[in-house]
Design an enzyme around this catalytic site. Sequence first.
Site, PDB file in Angstrom:
ATOM      1  CG  MET A  30      -1.925  -1.100   1.126  1.00  0.00           C
ATOM      2  SD  MET A  30      -3.636  -0.829   1.993  1.00  0.00           S
ATOM      3  CE  MET A  30      -3.090  -0.719   3.722  1.00  0.00           C
ATOM      4  N   GLY A  31       2.084   1.102  -0.296  1.00  0.00           N
ATOM      5  CA  GLY A  31       3.136   2.435  -0.398  1.00  0.00           C
ATOM      6  C   GLY A  31       3.626   2.904   0.892  1.00  0.00           C
ATOM      7  CG  HIS A  37       6.947  -1.965   2.188  1.00  0.00           C
ATOM      8  ND1 HIS A  37       6.868  -0.869   2.837  1.00  0.00           N
ATOM      9  CD2 HIS A  37       5.927  -2.718   2.060  1.00  0.00           C
ATOM     10  CE1 HIS A  37       5.473  -1.008   3.234  1.00  0.00           C
ATOM     11  NE2 HIS A  37       5.140  -2.013   2.662  1.00  0.00           N
ATOM     12  CD  GLN A  61      -5.907  -3.576   2.424  1.00  0.00           C
ATOM     13  OE1 GLN A  61      -5.900  -3.990   1.433  1.00  0.00           O
ATOM     14  NE2 GLN A  61      -5.341  -3.754   3.425  1.00  0.00           N
ATOM     15  N   GLY A 148       4.921  -9.895   4.444  1.00  0.00           N
ATOM     16  CA  GLY A 148       5.707  -9.648   5.671  1.00  0.00           C
ATOM     17  C   GLY A 148       4.831 -10.515   6.735  1.00  0.00           C
ATOM     18  CG  ASP A 151       0.566  -6.906   8.001  1.00  0.00           C
ATOM     19  OD1 ASP A 151       0.080  -6.475   8.877  1.00  0.00           O
ATOM     20  OD2 ASP A 151       1.285  -6.369   6.998  1.00  0.00           O
ATOM     21  CB  SER A 187       2.972   2.516   6.350  1.00  0.00           C
ATOM     22  OG  SER A 187       3.591   1.771   4.869  1.00  0.00           O
TER      23      SER A 187
HETATM   24  O1  PAF Z   1      -0.166  -5.644   3.692  1.00  0.00           O
HETATM   25  C1  PAF Z   1      -0.374  -4.956   2.597  1.00  0.00           C
HETATM   26  O2  PAF Z   1       0.152  -3.663   2.475  1.00  0.00           O
HETATM   27  C2  PAF Z   1      -1.987  -5.036   2.109  1.00  0.00           C
HETATM   28  O3  PAF Z   1      -2.811  -5.608   3.171  1.00  0.00           O
HETATM   29  C3  PAF Z   1      -1.749  -5.443   0.869  1.00  0.00           C
HETATM   30  C4  PAF Z   1      -1.697  -7.055   1.145  1.00  0.00           C
HETATM   31  C5  PAF Z   1      -0.959  -4.835  -0.153  1.00  0.00           C
HETATM   32  C6  PAF Z   1      -3.186  -5.645   0.166  1.00  0.00           C
HETATM   33  O4  PAF Z   1      -3.833  -4.306   0.011  1.00  0.00           O
END
Ligand code: PAF
Length: 282
Positions: A30-31, A37, A61, A148, A151, A187
């Site tokens: 999600m940047g 990342h 989400q 990762g 999560d 983030s």
């Molecule tokens: O972990 C994340 O950043 C988000 O949940 C993902 C897997 C990119 C889905 O939007």
Amino acid sequence: MQVIQNKSQLREALKRARAGGKQVGFVPTMGYLHDGHAALIDRARRENDVVVVSVFVNPTQFGPNEDLAAYPRDADRDMALMRTHGVDLAFFPTVDELYPQGYTTYVSVDGPMTQTLCGRSRPGHFRGVATIVTKLFHLVAPDRAYFGQKDCQQVAVIQQMVRDLDFDVEIVACPTVREADGLAMSSRNVYLTAEQRAQAPGISRTLFAAREMVQKGERRAAVVSEYIKKSIVTIDSAAIDYVSIVDSKTLSDLELLSGEVLIAVAVKIGRTRLIDNIRFEV
Ligand code: PAF
């Protein structure tokens, strides 16, 4: 690095990139990228010929009172990090590109796995995650996808979905990357005030101490859980969402710790909800 915003360009670019049987590694994000990342990208780089990273703050989400609007965004910074780490294709779709007018299809992983831990306090969250990951897997068709372990429930849910829907992709779960003081990289850490940031490593310290307690012989989940709760409430402005001690694969609650154990917590520090976990063999 090629930067792409739309689906047809992505498919075209991937058709070319895949020529001659090249393997594709995919890192969905999600940047607002950080070293966590970067570690996923580096691993994808080592294990594949082509590396694709998506940046998309997925609205489905987020719950109605969550931080969708405030979620940090910085595409230039993200692109700089991706270039440094050798990404080939950066996919930055818009919301309309992935959820056009009239969009109605969702993927839902049912059962206890999505009703526990974060699923309890974030109803609909994993439906949004499963939906967007399904869409991205269809678009990118990666050989491997990198997530990762911070999560941990997301990883378990995606693994379940991949098995159930016969996706031909290997899910690679990578260790949580931490700041020098132990705070799990996220983030969302940017939301913390300086004072809260100083308090936040108390969460990982508590998890490490709980692991030590188990390593020294404690096996009763209730005792370990109580210790964690008592320790976390001493952190200024911390409010516990959950402390869960579960089997790492099924995410079902344990009474006595054995096998591969996952201790997962969600804690609000001020208005920022942080998650962290440790897994270990007992
Ligand atoms: O972990 C994340 O950043 C988000 O949940 C993902 C897997 C990119 C889905 O939007």
